[in-house]
Design an enzyme around this catalytic site. Structure first.
Site, PDB file in Angstrom:
ATOM      1  N   ARG A  97       3.773  -6.595  21.646  1.00 19.09           N
ATOM      2  CA  ARG A  97       4.036  -5.553  19.814  1.00 19.09           C
ATOM      3  C   ARG A  97       3.335  -4.976  18.916  1.00 19.09           C
ATOM      4  O   ARG A  97       2.088  -5.859  19.051  1.00 19.09           O
ATOM      5  CB  ARG A  97       5.294  -6.459  19.391  1.00 19.09           C
ATOM      6  CG  ARG A  97       6.831  -6.316  19.938  1.00 19.09           C
ATOM      7  CD  ARG A  97       7.542  -5.003  19.837  1.00 19.09           C
ATOM      8  NE  ARG A  97       8.496  -5.055  21.074  1.00 19.09           N
ATOM      9  CZ  ARG A  97       9.053  -4.504  22.168  1.00 19.09           C
ATOM     10  NH1 ARG A  97       7.919  -4.825  22.788  1.00 19.09           N
ATOM     11  NH2 ARG A  97      10.594  -4.714  21.941  1.00 19.09           N
TER      12      ARG A  97
ATOM     13  N   GLU B  93       4.597   2.443  15.440  1.00 19.62           N
ATOM     14  CA  GLU B  93       4.960   3.261  16.249  1.00 19.62           C
ATOM     15  C   GLU B  93       6.388   3.841  15.747  1.00 19.62           C
ATOM     16  O   GLU B  93       7.052   3.461  15.510  1.00 19.62           O
ATOM     17  CB  GLU B  93       4.487   3.180  18.007  1.00 19.62           C
ATOM     18  CG  GLU B  93       5.985   1.730  18.020  1.00 19.62           C
ATOM     19  CD  GLU B  93       5.517   1.251  19.425  1.00 19.62           C
ATOM     20  OE1 GLU B  93       4.524   0.765  20.032  1.00 19.62           O
ATOM     21  OE2 GLU B  93       6.646   0.965  20.383  1.00 19.62           O
TER      22      GLU B  93
ATOM     23  N   HIS C 114       3.600   3.180  24.493  1.00 22.02           N
ATOM     24  CA  HIS C 114       5.065   2.268  25.046  1.00 22.02           C
ATOM     25  C   HIS C 114       5.714   2.281  26.302  1.00 22.02           C
ATOM     26  O   HIS C 114       7.249   2.114  26.102  1.00 22.02           O
ATOM     27  CB  HIS C 114       5.470   2.047  23.801  1.00 22.02           C
ATOM     28  CG  HIS C 114       6.593   0.869  23.630  1.00 22.02           C
ATOM     29  ND1 HIS C 114       6.982  -0.106  22.378  1.00 22.02           N
ATOM     30  CD2 HIS C 114       7.078  -0.054  24.372  1.00 22.02           C
ATOM     31  CE1 HIS C 114       7.157  -1.354  22.192  1.00 22.02           C
ATOM     32  NE2 HIS C 114       7.589  -0.907  23.626  1.00 22.02           N
TER      33      HIS C 114
HETATM   34  C1  DGY Z   1      10.679  -4.329  26.288  1.00 22.05           C
HETATM   35  O1  DGY Z   1      11.370  -4.900  26.824  1.00 22.05           O
HETATM   36  O2  DGY Z   1      10.477  -5.426  25.081  1.00 22.05           O
HETATM   37  C2  DGY Z   1       9.496  -3.344  25.878  1.00 22.05           C
HETATM   38  O3  DGY Z   1       8.529  -3.054  25.086  1.00 22.05           O
HETATM   39  C3  DGY Z   1      10.747  -2.072  25.762  1.00 22.05           C
HETATM   40  O4  DGY Z   1      10.935  -1.937  24.380  1.00 22.05           O
END
Ligand code: DGY
Length: 334
Positions: free
Chosen positions: A243, A272, A290
């Site tokens: 993240r 982001e 992402h």
């Molecule tokens: C998740 O599944 O957490 C991915 O990062 C998509 O948001």
């Protein structure tokens, strides 16, 4: 169930039509196939009268939103991460949160490894060079990168995805795998990943390639900042598929520019879809938007799991993958 008694559900972002069709069999569905990203006020307006919401990481379900939407009973996230949820506020208000684990584990690990390889072997940097028309001849040391096979893979955050990355490194590339996690894995899991538990300091100092796979929590904010980058080898690479916010992106850009680490691969960013401007100007970083779980099969499975959670909870009172069942205050919604 007659139409009049159907629960109402907002699907906050565009999703596969077959998933909407499944939801329509049970609910009055308010879709957003134009895929606008709602402001907080728009989200609150759209959530009026809704029993459930299908969310992605774009929708922040915090106290203010929950307070303004008293009918809401469930937020079903299409993602394993759910740092867009204020879990304590949801529990206190009797709103169940669900996430979408497991179905994305192997796909996300594939991408983590792809980013590791691209970063170590300078795939993006060399491709940009070629596209700019700068390739005139072969040269012995052109875009020499870091060895992957036989090197030391460090994993910070050894949940399901971390373990899947460790297995790829150990079994596929003969890497020595070391990891750090809040708690040590059991011996059988460590053996299946051929992974050794080390302190965070050892992980930083020893990894040739460090992959971040830990969930975002306030305690994990800037787990990798200037001090941690300074402990890494100058030849090391760093990959973040966890993240934004886990890495201090400004400190990382500076470390990359000064070659205090060799390179980084980033799929997630602080704030982001904005990307720290300094990251856009350093050459030794691979940047992706992402997409670690982005294959159609996996994204469909994630969306179906979010839909299953809505259907299960709003029709039978049972969700498959709740995140706050233990702390939920059931009477809070009246
Ligand atoms: C998740 O599944 O957490 C991915 O990062 C998509 O948001």
């Amino acid at each position: 169930m007659t139409l009049a008694h159907r629960p109402a559900v907002l699907v906050a972002r565009a999703v596969y039509p077959e998933v909407l069709d499944r939801l329509r069999q049970h609910f009055e569905v308010h879709a957003n196939q134009e895929d606008s990203v709602f402001t907080r006020d728009e989200l609150i307006a759209r959530l009026q009268g809704m029993d459930g919401v299908f969310t992605t990481g774009s929708e922040r379900m915090d106290e203010a939103v929950l307070a303004a939407c008293p009918k809401l009973r469930i937020c079903a996230n299409m993602g394993v991460g759910y740092n867009n949820f204020d879990v304590a506020a949801m529990s206190a208000r009797g709103v169940l949160g669900t996430n979408a684990p497991d179905v994305l584990t192997e796909t996300t690990a594939d991408f983590g490894f792809a980013l590791l390889m691209a970063t170590a072997r300078r795939v993006a940097e060399s491709e940009h060079f070629l596209r700019r028309g700068e390739w005139n001849s072969w040269r012995f040391d052109m875009f020499c990168g870091a060895e992957v096979h036989g090197s030391t893979l460090g994993v910070l955050g050894m949940g399901r995805i971390g373990q899947a990355i460790a297995r790829r490194g150990a079994h596929g590339f003969g890497m020595q795998v070391i990891y750090h996690n809040r708690s040590r894995l059991d011996a059988a899991t460590e053996a299946s990943c051929k992974a050794s538990y080390v302190s965070k300091g050892d992980l930083l100092a020893r990894a040739d390639h460090l992959v971040l796979v830990l969930p975002y929590t306030p305690a994990a904010h800037h787990s990798i900042g200037a001090a941690e980058l300074a402990q890494m080898k100058p030849t090391a690479t760093l990959v973040n598929i966890a993240r934004g916010g886990i890495v201090d992106d400004a400190a990382l850009a500076q470390a990359l520019r000064e070659r205090r680490i060799a390179a980084a691969g980033l799929d997630v960013f602080e704030g982001e879809p904005a990307v720290h401007p300094d990251l856009l100007t350093v050459p030794n970083v691979v940047l992706t938007p992402h997409i670690a779980s982005a294959t159609h099969g996996t994204r469909l499975a994630m969306a179906n799991l979010a839909a299953d959670n809505l259907i299960g909870y709003l029709t039978r009172g049972q969700a498959l993958t709740p995140v706050n069942l233990d702390t939920l205050v059931p009477a809070a919604r009246g």
